[in-house]
Design an enzyme around this catalytic site. Structure first.
Site, mmCIF file in Angstrom:
data_model
loop_
_atom_site.group_PDB
_atom_site.id
_atom_site.type_symbol
_atom_site.label_atom_id
_atom_site.label_comp_id
_atom_site.label_asym_id
_atom_site.label_seq_id
_atom_site.Cartn_x
_atom_site.Cartn_y
_atom_site.Cartn_z
ATOM 1 N N LYS A 162 0.814 -1.228 0.000
ATOM 2 C CA LYS A 162 0.000 0.000 0.000
ATOM 3 C C LYS A 162 0.848 1.279 0.000
ATOM 4 C CE LYS A 162 -4.109 -1.888 2.196
ATOM 5 N NZ LYS A 162 -5.115 -1.664 3.236
ATOM 6 N N GLY A 219 -3.506 6.012 13.899
ATOM 7 C CA GLY A 219 -2.712 5.207 12.974
ATOM 8 C C GLY A 219 -3.205 5.431 11.550
ATOM 9 N N GLY A 220 -2.786 4.556 10.641
ATOM 10 C CA GLY A 220 -3.143 4.726 9.228
ATOM 11 C C GLY A 220 -4.646 4.736 8.996
ATOM 12 N N ALA A 221 -5.360 3.788 9.578
ATOM 13 C CA ALA A 221 -6.810 3.716 9.363
ATOM 14 C C ALA A 221 -7.507 4.909 10.005
ATOM 15 C CB ALA A 221 -7.349 2.407 9.922
ATOM 16 N N ASN A 276 -5.567 9.817 21.164
ATOM 17 C CA ASN A 276 -4.672 8.685 20.879
ATOM 18 C C ASN A 276 -3.683 8.505 22.017
ATOM 19 O OD1 ASN A 276 -3.726 6.629 19.021
ATOM 20 N ND2 ASN A 276 -1.860 7.869 18.834
ATOM 21 N N ARG A 277 -3.289 7.261 22.221
ATOM 22 C CA ARG A 277 -2.312 6.935 23.270
ATOM 23 C C ARG A 277 -1.058 7.806 23.117
ATOM 24 N NH1 ARG A 277 -0.093 0.873 23.269
ATOM 25 N NH2 ARG A 277 0.556 1.562 21.178
ATOM 26 N N THR A 278 -0.540 7.886 21.911
ATOM 27 C CA THR A 278 0.627 8.742 21.644
ATOM 28 C C THR A 278 0.108 10.124 21.235
ATOM 29 O OG1 THR A 278 1.773 6.772 20.868
ATOM 30 C CG2 THR A 278 2.787 8.892 20.350
ATOM 31 N N GLY A 282 -17.297 -2.961 12.146
ATOM 32 C CA GLY A 282 -16.133 -2.693 11.306
ATOM 33 C C GLY A 282 -16.258 -3.210 9.884
HETATM 34 P P1 NAP Z 1 -1.830 1.239 13.110
HETATM 35 O O1 NAP Z 1 -1.429 2.222 12.075
HETATM 36 O O2 NAP Z 1 -0.824 0.301 13.661
HETATM 37 O O3 NAP Z 1 -2.464 2.094 14.341
HETATM 38 C C1 NAP Z 1 -2.834 1.455 15.541
HETATM 39 C C2 NAP Z 1 -3.578 2.453 16.438
HETATM 40 O O4 NAP Z 1 -4.028 1.768 17.611
HETATM 41 C C3 NAP Z 1 -2.699 3.603 16.921
HETATM 42 O O5 NAP Z 1 -3.489 4.745 17.091
HETATM 43 C C4 NAP Z 1 -2.211 3.054 18.281
HETATM 44 O O6 NAP Z 1 -1.828 4.054 19.187
HETATM 45 C C5 NAP Z 1 -3.458 2.380 18.768
HETATM 46 N N1 NAP Z 1 -3.174 1.366 19.770
HETATM 47 C C6 NAP Z 1 -2.585 0.170 19.572
HETATM 48 N N2 NAP Z 1 -2.494 -0.497 20.727
HETATM 49 C C7 NAP Z 1 -3.042 0.304 21.678
HETATM 50 C C8 NAP Z 1 -3.252 0.167 23.086
HETATM 51 N N3 NAP Z 1 -2.870 -0.937 23.747
HETATM 52 N N4 NAP Z 1 -3.854 1.178 23.746
HETATM 53 C C9 NAP Z 1 -4.249 2.289 23.097
HETATM 54 N N5 NAP Z 1 -4.078 2.482 21.763
HETATM 55 C C10 NAP Z 1 -3.484 1.499 21.070
HETATM 56 O O7 NAP Z 1 -3.026 0.320 12.599
HETATM 57 P P2 NAP Z 1 -4.178 0.685 11.532
HETATM 58 O O8 NAP Z 1 -3.766 0.209 10.201
HETATM 59 O O9 NAP Z 1 -4.547 2.108 11.724
HETATM 60 O O10 NAP Z 1 -5.365 -0.289 12.019
HETATM 61 C C11 NAP Z 1 -6.071 -0.016 13.219
HETATM 62 C C12 NAP Z 1 -7.245 -0.986 13.312
HETATM 63 O O11 NAP Z 1 -8.144 -0.753 12.222
HETATM 64 C C13 NAP Z 1 -6.838 -2.451 13.207
HETATM 65 O O12 NAP Z 1 -7.577 -3.186 14.154
HETATM 66 C C14 NAP Z 1 -7.254 -2.861 11.813
HETATM 67 O O13 NAP Z 1 -7.624 -4.223 11.753
HETATM 68 C C15 NAP Z 1 -8.474 -1.973 11.584
HETATM 69 N N6 NAP Z 1 -8.743 -1.681 10.159
HETATM 70 C C16 NAP Z 1 -9.992 -1.922 9.681
HETATM 71 C C17 NAP Z 1 -10.287 -1.644 8.354
HETATM 72 C C18 NAP Z 1 -11.683 -1.920 7.818
HETATM 73 O O14 NAP Z 1 -11.887 -1.885 6.590
HETATM 74 N N7 NAP Z 1 -12.668 -2.156 8.663
HETATM 75 C C19 NAP Z 1 -9.304 -1.099 7.521
HETATM 76 C C20 NAP Z 1 -8.036 -0.839 8.058
HETATM 77 C C21 NAP Z 1 -7.768 -1.139 9.387
HETATM 78 P P3 NAP Z 1 -0.324 4.637 19.179
HETATM 79 O O15 NAP Z 1 -0.279 5.638 18.063
HETATM 80 O O16 NAP Z 1 -0.158 5.247 20.524
HETATM 81 O O17 NAP Z 1 0.599 3.470 18.951
#
Ligand code: NAP
Length: 280
Positions: free
Chosen positions: A85, A148-150, A170-172, A261
């Site tokens: 991506k 994060g990205g999503a 957000n946590r960070t 979701g």
């Molecule tokens: P990512 O870029 O890794 O971001 C993860 C996010 O979750 C960050 O904001 C992170 O905070 C936070 N986080 C992780 N662990 C945490 C904890 N223990 N306590 C508090 N915050 C926490 O991942 P992403 O790609 O954005 O994906 C996020 C979620 O969306 C995933 O579950 C993914 O499966 C889902 N998703 C769904 C779709 C859909 O079509 N439905 C599409 C894409 C993604 P920090 O910044 O502090 O690390």
């Protein structure tokens, strides 16, 4: 939303002609990809002379493969998934808002002008899902959890579609601030801010969206306590597996409306199909 419940292709393989239009779903590995099994039945149902195939492309060959596909006269475009991506966004000549917001593409189109157009429909898919399931954003106060990205994709799309206000927590903390700054660039309609779970007035939001990965595992805590949300707050999760996170189940049990979701992905397949020219 397109009806994807058509019959299995294995029972009715596509008829390939000399003018069949080709589409791909590029990934590495590719065994898990869903797009071909969704798009091909739609092609059959619509009577479209087209086929989508999985393209298992190791990252080191990505540019060669993409440039080669762009040279084919009967290749329309790609659904893009892990791990390509970000790298494929770099190969695009033009990017839509969703891709510029996230730096990532999940759809790429090869046009007759020789250019490669990319976009990311995660955010637009989330909004299309909300609207498709009967909710609206206008005038709403939104709390988005995650940066994060999503989350970035969702924040930009939700603000672009005119919620009254969106707060990002957000946590960070620095990532929340960066996401808010980015989101502000994509809207003139919505005000954008940051907050923390400790200081937020959680009862003041109409819509709360969990865009963190908290909830993927059965023993994860709730992203925010359900009891602190307004009684009519729409509780949204973007996690797809499990189908209903424990947080959503708790919200549902409390009588609050919930939004799952899987809608985000289901509704964006239609958007991706239109972007790559696979659907009219
Ligand atoms: P990512 O870029 O890794 O971001 C993860 C996010 O979750 C960050 O904001 C992170 O905070 C936070 N986080 C992780 N662990 C945490 C904890 N223990 N306590 C508090 N915050 C926490 O991942 P992403 O790609 O954005 O994906 C996020 C979620 O969306 C995933 O579950 C993914 O499966 C889902 N998703 C769904 C779709 C859909 O079509 N439905 C599409 C894409 C993604 P920090 O910044 O502090 O690390």
């Amino acid at each position: 939303m397109t009806d994807v419940s058509a019959e299995s292709l294995s029972l009715h393989p596509p008829v390939i002609s000399g003018i069949t239009k080709l589409y791909g779903c590029i990934a590495h590995p590719s065994a898990h990809v869903r797009a071909p099994s969704i798009f091909n039945p739609i092609f059959r149902k619509n009577g479209t002379d087209a086929v989508m195939v999985p393209i298992n492309c190791p990252p080191e060959h990505l540019e060669t493969v993409v440039r080669g596909l762009n040279g084919l006269k009967n290749f329309g475009g790609l659904a893009v998934t892990i791990p390509h991506k970000l790298a494929l966004a770099e190969l695009c000549d033009e990017l839509g808002d969703g891709a510029r917001a996230t730096g990532a593409v999940n759809a790429v189109r090869f046009d007759d002008d020789g250019k490669i157009y990319g976009n990311n429909f995660d955010g637009e898919g989330f909004v299309a899902g909300l609207i498709g399931e009967g909710y609206q954003l206008q005038g709403k106060r939104v709390l988005l959890l995650g940066a994060g990205g999503a989350a970035r994709a969702v924040a930009v799309a939700v603000a672009h579609h005119g919620c009254a206000h969106i707060d990002i927590a957000n946590r960070t903390l620095q990532k929340a601030a960066a996401t808010a700054e980015l989101t502000g660039k994509f809207t003139s309609k919505s005000s954008v801010g940051t907050t923390t779970l400790e200081t937020a007035d959680l009862g003041a939001y109409d819509i709360v969206i969990n865009a963190t990965s908290v909830g993927l595992h059965d023993d994860d805590p709730h992203p925010v306590p359900i009891d602190s949300l307004a009684f009519d707050c729409l509780v949204c999760d973007i996690i797809m597996v499990p189908d209903r996170t424990n947080w959503l189940i708790a919200a549902e049990d409390s009588g609050r409306p919930v939004h799952k979701g899987r809608h985000m992905l289901d509704y964006q397949l239609e958007l991706i199909g239109r972007f790559i020219g696979a659907f009219d």
